[in-house]
Design a protein around this motif. Structure first.
Motif, PDB file in Angstrom:
ATOM      1  N   MET A   6      31.905  37.230  33.577  1.00  0.00           N
ATOM      2  CA  MET A   6      32.947  38.196  33.900  1.00  0.00           C
ATOM      3  C   MET A   6      32.304  39.528  34.275  1.00  0.00           C
ATOM      4  O   MET A   6      31.394  40.005  33.608  1.00  0.00           O
ATOM      5  CB  MET A   6      33.876  38.382  32.700  1.00  0.00           C
ATOM      6  N   SER A   7      32.743  40.101  35.406  1.00  0.00           N
ATOM      7  CA  SER A   7      32.225  41.393  35.843  1.00  0.00           C
ATOM      8  C   SER A   7      33.368  42.395  35.884  1.00  0.00           C
ATOM      9  O   SER A   7      34.544  42.034  35.827  1.00  0.00           O
ATOM     10  CB  SER A   7      31.601  41.273  37.232  1.00  0.00           C
ATOM     11  N   PHE A   8      33.019  43.674  35.989  1.00  0.00           N
ATOM     12  CA  PHE A   8      34.054  44.702  36.094  1.00  0.00           C
ATOM     13  C   PHE A   8      34.839  44.554  37.397  1.00  0.00           C
ATOM     14  O   PHE A   8      36.045  44.778  37.428  1.00  0.00           O
ATOM     15  CB  PHE A   8      33.435  46.089  35.979  1.00  0.00           C
ATOM     16  N   ALA A   9      34.155  44.157  38.464  1.00  0.00           N
ATOM     17  CA  ALA A   9      34.843  43.979  39.748  1.00  0.00           C
ATOM     18  C   ALA A   9      35.886  42.868  39.657  1.00  0.00           C
ATOM     19  O   ALA A   9      36.970  42.964  40.236  1.00  0.00           O
ATOM     20  CB  ALA A   9      33.832  43.677  40.839  1.00  0.00           C
ATOM     21  N   SER A  10      35.570  41.808  38.914  1.00  0.00           N
ATOM     22  CA  SER A  10      36.495  40.672  38.820  1.00  0.00           C
ATOM     23  C   SER A  10      37.759  41.020  38.034  1.00  0.00           C
ATOM     24  O   SER A  10      38.740  40.283  38.085  1.00  0.00           O
ATOM     25  CB  SER A  10      35.798  39.482  38.161  1.00  0.00           C
ATOM     26  N   LEU A  11      37.731  42.144  37.315  1.00  0.00           N
ATOM     27  CA  LEU A  11      38.912  42.564  36.566  1.00  0.00           C
ATOM     28  C   LEU A  11      39.901  43.333  37.439  1.00  0.00           C
ATOM     29  O   LEU A  11      40.972  43.707  36.978  1.00  0.00           O
ATOM     30  CB  LEU A  11      38.502  43.439  35.380  1.00  0.00           C
ATOM     31  N   GLY A  12      39.522  43.575  38.681  1.00  0.00           N
ATOM     32  CA  GLY A  12      40.429  44.262  39.600  1.00  0.00           C
ATOM     33  C   GLY A  12      40.149  45.737  39.768  1.00  0.00           C
ATOM     34  O   GLY A  12      40.976  46.470  40.325  1.00  0.00           O
ATOM     35  N   LEU A  13      38.984  46.186  39.314  1.00  0.00           N
ATOM     36  CA  LEU A  13      38.623  47.597  39.451  1.00  0.00           C
ATOM     37  C   LEU A  13      38.025  47.860  40.827  1.00  0.00           C
ATOM     38  O   LEU A  13      37.371  46.999  41.420  1.00  0.00           O
ATOM     39  CB  LEU A  13      37.626  47.995  38.355  1.00  0.00           C
ATOM     40  N   SER A  14      38.215  49.058  41.336  1.00  0.00           N
ATOM     41  CA  SER A  14      37.777  49.399  42.687  1.00  0.00           C
ATOM     42  C   SER A  14      36.267  49.514  42.769  1.00  0.00           C
ATOM     43  O   SER A  14      35.561  49.655  41.758  1.00  0.00           O
ATOM     44  CB  SER A  14      38.402  50.735  43.108  1.00  0.00           C
ATOM     45  N   ASP A  15      35.778  49.480  43.995  1.00  0.00           N
ATOM     46  CA  ASP A  15      34.332  49.596  44.229  1.00  0.00           C
ATOM     47  C   ASP A  15      33.789  50.918  43.690  1.00  0.00           C
ATOM     48  O   ASP A  15      32.673  50.972  43.164  1.00  0.00           O
ATOM     49  CB  ASP A  15      34.027  49.474  45.728  1.00  0.00           C
ATOM     50  N   ASP A  16      34.575  51.986  43.837  1.00  0.00           N
ATOM     51  CA  ASP A  16      34.102  53.295  43.381  1.00  0.00           C
ATOM     52  C   ASP A  16      33.940  53.334  41.860  1.00  0.00           C
ATOM     53  O   ASP A  16      32.983  53.927  41.346  1.00  0.00           O
ATOM     54  CB  ASP A  16      35.087  54.389  43.819  1.00  0.00           C
ATOM     55  N   ILE A  17      34.866  52.707  41.148  1.00  0.00           N
ATOM     56  CA  ILE A  17      34.760  52.673  39.688  1.00  0.00           C
ATOM     57  C   ILE A  17      33.615  51.767  39.260  1.00  0.00           C
ATOM     58  O   ILE A  17      32.812  52.122  38.387  1.00  0.00           O
ATOM     59  CB  ILE A  17      36.088  52.228  39.059  1.00  0.00           C
TER      60      ILE A  17
END
Length: 450
Positions: free
Chosen positions: A1-12
């Motif tokens: 699980m990555s932060f991107a896969s949680l639906g967070l934007s590229d900038d975050i």
């Protein structure tokens, strides 16, 4: 699980990655999608699990995705409000917001007492999207007409259990009455008392419940031990343990500010560098003590319960309960300063005959018996008679610009510490030397958050 896969934007994700974090913690994995969906949330997580990032990251995402609601006239609206019990925690949460939102066009500020209100008034004239505040100073601004909460979209009550312990319930109700009814509510608490459940029932709408650890449980990485000892031998035993085991970076808890001062002075005389922090210490003194402790140049930091909220140190190895807390749940908060982010920690409690009932209460709340070991040379007198326990004198102490209400029953009278607005204005640290708050609070996303 990555932060991107949680639906967070590229900038975050970029900001989080630059801080060295790649994998979300369990509380983040569960909370972030819920917050992003706009649902209310009741989150329970023991200290050190990465809770703060669990709500700051999706709040940043939601606010950056949406334009300001409704027409804006005059002062720019506050869009998200985070209420915390102490100024140290407020400063750390707001730093998290800044760190994670560095590539977003969102602004934030902290608001707490014990410092001049004028710079805060000036800052409020500019745009503030996310406000992190303690309840008392927030209401000060409301009374002066310097703050408008009519367009708040997201409300967070962080460490709600501590806020109730400190007598903030009346302040919280006043603040809730000033907010728009159409908003998202997030409540986070390390423990779920009956009072917390009542507050949640009145605040949250069909909330998602997330618990990543058994209620009132300490991290499994913390080794817990009781050393029975006579009350007048505690200081000698503490000095013996520190010297015998060559302990450094030892966080020691006392019930009262006076007790913290006295113990720090005694340890210094024993050749152990020690300083005390509590609400009666100046902001500069608290900041210096925290800085030296975090750097490792100060061997022992003696603290009261409230003052220790916001102490967040990588790999803190030792926590000592010089005196057991009057409120059993505070034991979990205390020892949670160590064993963070999966690291191994040690929590030792020096228990005299006066504290047997307190120990029984703690073990009942934790649903476990804590191993006991008598240290040779410090055997307690089996015929010793218990004496009344002095109530803690305000924990983190001082007015702290927070809270109007009296402490709730069970919080040991003046132990509400920062809850009483009738107390004198005493400056306290703004956590100027705290570490950057990361998704896990400072290292990798396996925790250091409250």
């Amino acid at each position: 699980m990555s932060f991107a896969s949680l639906g967070l934007s590229d900038d975050i994700v970029r900001a989080v990655t630059e801080l060295g974090y790649t994998e979300p913690t369990p509380i983040q994995t569960q909370a972030i999608p819920v917050v992003l969906s706009g649902r209310d949330l009741m989150g329970g997580a023991q200290t050190g699990t990465g809770k703060t990032a669990g709500f700051t990251l999706p709040i940043l995402q939601r606010l950056s995705d949406r334009s300001v609601k409704g027409p804006s006239t005059g002062r720019p609206p506050v869009r998200a409000l985070v209420l915390t019990p102490t100024r140290e925690l407020a400063a750390q949460v707001e730093e998290s917001v800044r760190n994670y939102g560095k590539y977003l066009k969102l602004t934030s500020m902290t608001m707490f007492g014990g410092v001049s209100i004028n710079p805060q008034i000036k800052q409020l004239r500019s745009r503030v999207d996310i406000l992190v505040a303690t309840p008392g100073r927030l209401l000060d601004h409301i009374q002066q007409g310097t703050l408008d909460l009519s367009q708040v979209e997201i409300l967070v009550l962080d460490e709600a259990d501590r806020m109730l312990d400190m007598g903030f319930i009346r302040d919280i109700k006043k603040i809730l009455a000033l907010l728009p009814k159409d908003r998202q509510n997030l409540l986070f608490s390390a423990t779920f008392s009956d009072e917390i459940k009542l507050l949640a029932d009145s605040l949250l709408k069909s909330p998602e419940l997330i618990e990543v650890a058994r209620r009132n449980a300490a991290a499994e990485t913390i080794s817990q031990k009781i050393h029975p000892v006579d009350r007048d031998q505690k200081r000698q035993l503490l000095a013996h343990l520190i010297k015998q085991n060559n302990w450094f970076q030892v966080l020691v808890f006392t019930r009262t500010k006076h007790g913290a001062n006295r113990l720090a002075e005694q340890l210094d005389k024993d050749g152990i560098s020690a300083l005390a922090i509590h609400g009666n210490k100046s902001q500069g003194a608290r900041t210096r003590a925290l800085a030296e402790f975090k750097e490792g140049t100060l061997q022992v930091l003696v603290a009261t319960d409230i003052a220790a909220r916001g102490i967040d140190i990588d790999q803190l190895p030792h926590v000592v309960n010089y005196e057991l807390p009057n409120v059993p749940e505070d034991y979990v908060h205390r020892i949670g300063r160590t064993g963070r982010a999966g690291a191994v920690g040690e929590a030792v409690s020096l228990v005299c005959v006066d504290e047997k009932k307190l120990l029984a209460d703690i073990e009942r709340v934790m649903k476990r018996q804590i191993p006991s070991e008598v240290v040779p040379g410090f055997e307690p007198d089996p015929n010793a008679k218990p004496e009344p326990i002095q109530q803690r004198s305000g924990g983190g102490g001082g007015r702290q610009g927070q809270g109007r209400g009296a402490p709730r029953s069970g919080s040991s009278g003046a132990g509400a510490g920062q809850g009483g607005r009738t107390q004198s204005r005493q400056p306290a640290a703004q956590a100027g030397n705290h570490n950057s708050r990361s998704p896990a609070g400072g290292r990798r996303p396996t925790g250091r958050h409250h």
